[in-house]
Design a protein around this motif. Structure first.
Motif, short mmCIF file in Angstrom:
data_model
loop_
_atom_site.label_atom_id
_atom_site.label_comp_id
_atom_site.label_asym_id
_atom_site.label_seq_id
_atom_site.Cartn_x
_atom_site.Cartn_y
_atom_site.Cartn_z
N ALA A 71 0.75 -1.27 -0.12
CA ALA A 71 -0.23 -0.01 0.06
C ALA A 71 1.09 1.16 -0.17
O ALA A 71 1.71 1.40 0.58
CB ALA A 71 -0.90 -0.22 1.39
N TYR A 76 1.72 -0.99 -5.82
CA TYR A 76 0.56 -1.11 -5.58
C TYR A 76 -0.05 -0.70 -6.78
O TYR A 76 -1.26 -1.04 -7.37
CB TYR A 76 -0.10 -0.56 -4.32
CG TYR A 76 -1.57 -0.90 -4.15
CD1 TYR A 76 -2.03 -2.17 -3.84
CD2 TYR A 76 -2.41 0.17 -4.54
CE1 TYR A 76 -3.32 -2.27 -3.89
CE2 TYR A 76 -3.69 -0.13 -4.51
CZ TYR A 76 -4.34 -1.30 -4.22
OH TYR A 76 -5.35 -1.49 -4.08
N PHE A 101 -4.99 5.35 4.60
CA PHE A 101 -4.04 4.43 5.46
C PHE A 101 -2.97 5.19 5.82
O PHE A 101 -3.09 6.31 5.78
CB PHE A 101 -3.31 3.24 4.37
CG PHE A 101 -2.49 4.05 3.34
CD1 PHE A 101 -1.35 3.93 3.44
CD2 PHE A 101 -2.97 4.35 2.20
CE1 PHE A 101 -0.26 4.40 2.55
CE2 PHE A 101 -1.91 4.89 1.04
CZ PHE A 101 -0.98 4.96 1.49
N GLU A 103 0.54 6.75 6.17
CA GLU A 103 1.61 6.60 5.17
C GLU A 103 2.87 6.70 6.11
O GLU A 103 3.76 5.82 5.82
CB GLU A 103 1.46 8.08 4.51
CG GLU A 103 2.39 8.05 3.18
CD GLU A 103 2.13 8.95 2.30
OE1 GLU A 103 2.08 10.13 2.50
OE2 GLU A 103 1.73 8.77 0.90
N GLY A 220 -3.90 -0.48 12.21
CA GLY A 220 -4.50 0.23 11.02
C GLY A 220 -5.59 1.12 11.38
O GLY A 220 -6.19 1.78 10.53
N ASP A 260 -5.31 4.81 -1.10
CA ASP A 260 -5.08 4.32 -2.18
C ASP A 260 -6.49 3.86 -2.41
O ASP A 260 -7.52 4.51 -2.12
CB ASP A 260 -4.59 2.71 -1.77
CG ASP A 260 -2.87 2.92 -2.04
OD1 ASP A 260 -2.49 3.46 -2.98
OD2 ASP A 260 -2.24 1.98 -1.53
N HIS A 281 -7.13 -9.57 -1.35
CA HIS A 281 -6.53 -8.40 -1.17
C HIS A 281 -5.46 -8.34 -2.45
O HIS A 281 -4.64 -9.28 -2.62
CB HIS A 281 -6.29 -8.23 0.20
CG HIS A 281 -4.92 -8.80 0.60
ND1 HIS A 281 -3.54 -8.69 0.41
CD2 HIS A 281 -4.64 -10.17 1.38
CE1 HIS A 281 -2.97 -9.56 0.97
NE2 HIS A 281 -3.64 -10.54 1.53
N ASP A 283 -2.83 -5.75 -2.08
CA ASP A 283 -1.58 -5.42 -1.55
C ASP A 283 -0.74 -6.63 -1.12
O ASP A 283 -1.04 -7.51 -0.90
CB ASP A 283 -1.64 -4.34 -0.73
CG ASP A 283 -2.36 -4.67 0.54
OD1 ASP A 283 -3.57 -5.67 0.29
OD2 ASP A 283 -1.95 -4.42 1.68
N ALA A 323 -7.35 -2.88 -1.10
CA ALA A 323 -6.29 -1.98 -0.88
C ALA A 323 -5.97 -2.30 0.60
O ALA A 323 -7.03 -2.39 1.42
CB ALA A 323 -6.28 -0.60 -1.32
N ALA A 324 -4.66 -2.25 1.07
CA ALA A 324 -4.49 -2.01 2.59
C ALA A 324 -4.93 -2.96 3.45
O ALA A 324 -4.89 -2.70 4.49
CB ALA A 324 -4.80 -0.72 2.77
N LEU A 327 -2.40 -3.76 6.05
CA LEU A 327 -2.24 -2.52 7.10
C LEU A 327 -3.62 -2.72 8.30
O LEU A 327 -3.76 -1.89 8.92
CB LEU A 327 -2.15 -1.38 6.71
CG LEU A 327 -1.01 -1.04 5.43
CD1 LEU A 327 -1.05 0.38 4.99
CD2 LEU A 327 0.18 -1.19 6.28
#
Length: 502
Positions: A71, A76, A101, A103, A220, A260, A281, A283, A323-324, A327
């Motif tokens: 991510a 990605y 998310f 960073e 997350g 993302d 998923h 990522d 995405a993510a 995380l």
């Protein structure tokens, strides 16, 4: 080139007769009906070689972008663009949903957890407790209030502390919530605590062997906006036993947020009030290209989507690439959270595919009915029927399966948390294969299902092609059957509040 013969196109273009009843046994034992015919044809069109082609593309993307597809990276972005291009070429209208998310998260100074009353005790950061990553900053001194604890702990993980909004009945706003780890995602506990007015959160480990010590965990979850820490079982046990304990909890941190996007493709045909949803998923972790975790699930449902685009459906089918996930299930969690209840009600079931080609694999099906009687509870009503549908496919090929718990580690979590039935396939991660599983599936007992889990060696060489091919067929079979017949899946009458997992 993949082709469908003219006769097949013509046959599928004919008006569909009435559907056969729900599948309860092996596919080969059922009277042939349109769902059976459709499933057989789709399975024949889905090919392991095509799934492997997608995996090679994802490997090439990772290689060209710093070795991963995590991510927030160009790896990605390129993975997303590859999937989008294939879906659009197949004729799907593709949409995106934004996913926030973290960073970067910086701990500017060590966190503080000090018991100030009735006695005084300072707990040691990075030993007795850790700030959750990415906990927001905050400095709170308040009374601790226990939330539905199970003390002493049960023999197996089973605590539902903080999993339900009702756990916070009687919670006094402004206090620090003391919550036990257990059978739902940490993020769910955090959201429920925030909604109850908690000023800060202490989650402590549940207390079984292997679940006593604290560690740095990335959950997350920063949107609650309150400081939160993860503590040893001994810390939680002490605070729970202390009468009217008051604690100072401080986290000094800086959080930077990135964005993302989930990729969503839906069939143009089919009843929009009956959505069959598949997800994987997209990522990887930063350490490697993530070809088994989770290029395998991504590639398998992408191949199913490409072939299904050529077939008619009775129910709308939605393919989602999250995405993510690595995380903290952020893509699926934020997607489900954003849906109004009317949109959630349209989703009749969710099928999850995360790691379907582990090199030391077992064919594991999510235990929708809790027939294994271990760990987490059953999924929402309809989950048992999903598990049985998958079992029917493997039995039709004389292949064994075993159950695996809804333990909160993949994208089914947010769906079952709101009462949407779920199921799917998993071939194992860092867990160790048992002798009984080695007898069933081959491979090596006493070693991990995937010894490259979350490592740089999770490359194109880290997959079992037989498992990949079989599982892609299983995905096609169940997707096709539910695309035609949802009568085995009960209608939901009210949203659930209980989540499963972590």
């Amino acid at each position: 080139m993949r082709r469908i013969v003219t006769a097949l196109i013509a046959a599928l273009a004919l008006p569909l007769p009435l559907l056969s009843g729900p599948v309860t046994g092996p596919a080969s034992a059922q009277a042939a009906g349109p769902a059976d015919t459709y499933a057989d044809r789709l399975v024949r069109q889905v090919r392991g070689a095509n799934v492997e082609e997608h995996l090679r593309a994802l490997q090439a993307i990772a290689t060209a972008h710093g070795g991963n597809r995590a991510a927030g990276t160009t790896g990605y972005d390129a993975s997303r663009d590859y999937v989008v291009g294939k879906l659009r070429a197949a004729g799907y209208k593709v949409t995106f949903s934004p996913v926030e998310f973290v960073e970067s998260w910086t701990e500017n100074s060590p966190p503080v957890l000090t018991e100030t009353a009735p006695g005084r005790r300072e707990y040691v950061p990075k030993q007795d407790f850790f700030a959750f990553e990415p906990s927001p900053a905050g400095d709170v001194t308040a009374q601790v209030q226990a939330v539905d604890l199970t003390l002493p702990p049960a023999a197996t993980p089973s605590s539902t502390s903080g999993c339900e909004a009702s756990d916070f009945d009687g919670f006094v706003a402004g206090r620090i919530a003391l919550i036990q780890r257990g059978t739902c995602a940490f993020s769910q506990k955090v959201r429920n605590a925030k909604a109850a007015g908690a000023a800060a959160i202490i989650v402590f480990n549940e207390g079984q062997e292997g679940r006593t010590e604290a560690e740095q965990l990335d959950i997350g979850e920063w949107r609650a906006g309150i400081p939160m820490v993860y503590a040893d079982f001994a810390v939680g046990e002490r605070l729970a036993a202390a009468r009217d304990a008051t604690v100072r909890l401080t986290v000094d941190s800086t959080v930077a947020i990135g964005t993302d996007h989930n990729v969503i493709a839906e069939t143009r045909a089919g009843d929009p009030d009956n959505v069959v949803m598949l997800g994987a998923h997209l990522d990887s972790v930063p350490a490697g290209p993530g070809i088994n975790d989770n290029g395998s699930g991504t590639a398998a449902i992408l191949e199913v989507a490409e072939e299904m685009a050529r077939f008619p459906v009775r129910n709308r089918v939605r393919f989602t690439f999250w995405a993510a996930e690595e995380l903290g299930l952020l893509g699926s969690d934020q997607y489900v959270s954003s849906l109004p209840q009317s949109e959630r009600d349209r989703i009749r079931l969710y099928l999850n595919f995360d790691m379907v080609a582990s090199p030391n694999f077992a064919y594991k099906l999510y235990d929708g009915d809790d027939s294994d009687d271990t760990g987490a509870a059953a999924g929402p009503p309809g989950s048992a029927q999903i598990e049985r549908q998958f079992q029917a496919f493997y039995r039709s090929r004389d292949l064994p399966t075993v159950g695996t718990d809804f333990d909160g580690r993949s994208d089914y979590g947010p769906f079952i948390a709101v009462g949407i039935p779920a199921g799917g396939i998993f071939t194992g991660a860092e867990g160790v294969k048992t002798a009984a599983e080695a007898r069933l599936f081959g491979g090596t007992a006493g070693t991990a299902y995937d010894s490259c889990y979350h490592q740089a060696c999770d490359t194109i060489g880290n997959i079992d092609t037989t498992a990949l091919d079989v599982n892609a067929d299983a995905i096609a079979d169940s997707a096709a059957r539910f695309a035609f017949d949802l009568r085995s899946i009960p209608r939901r009458t009210a949203p659930a509040t209980r989540g499963e997992g972590s």
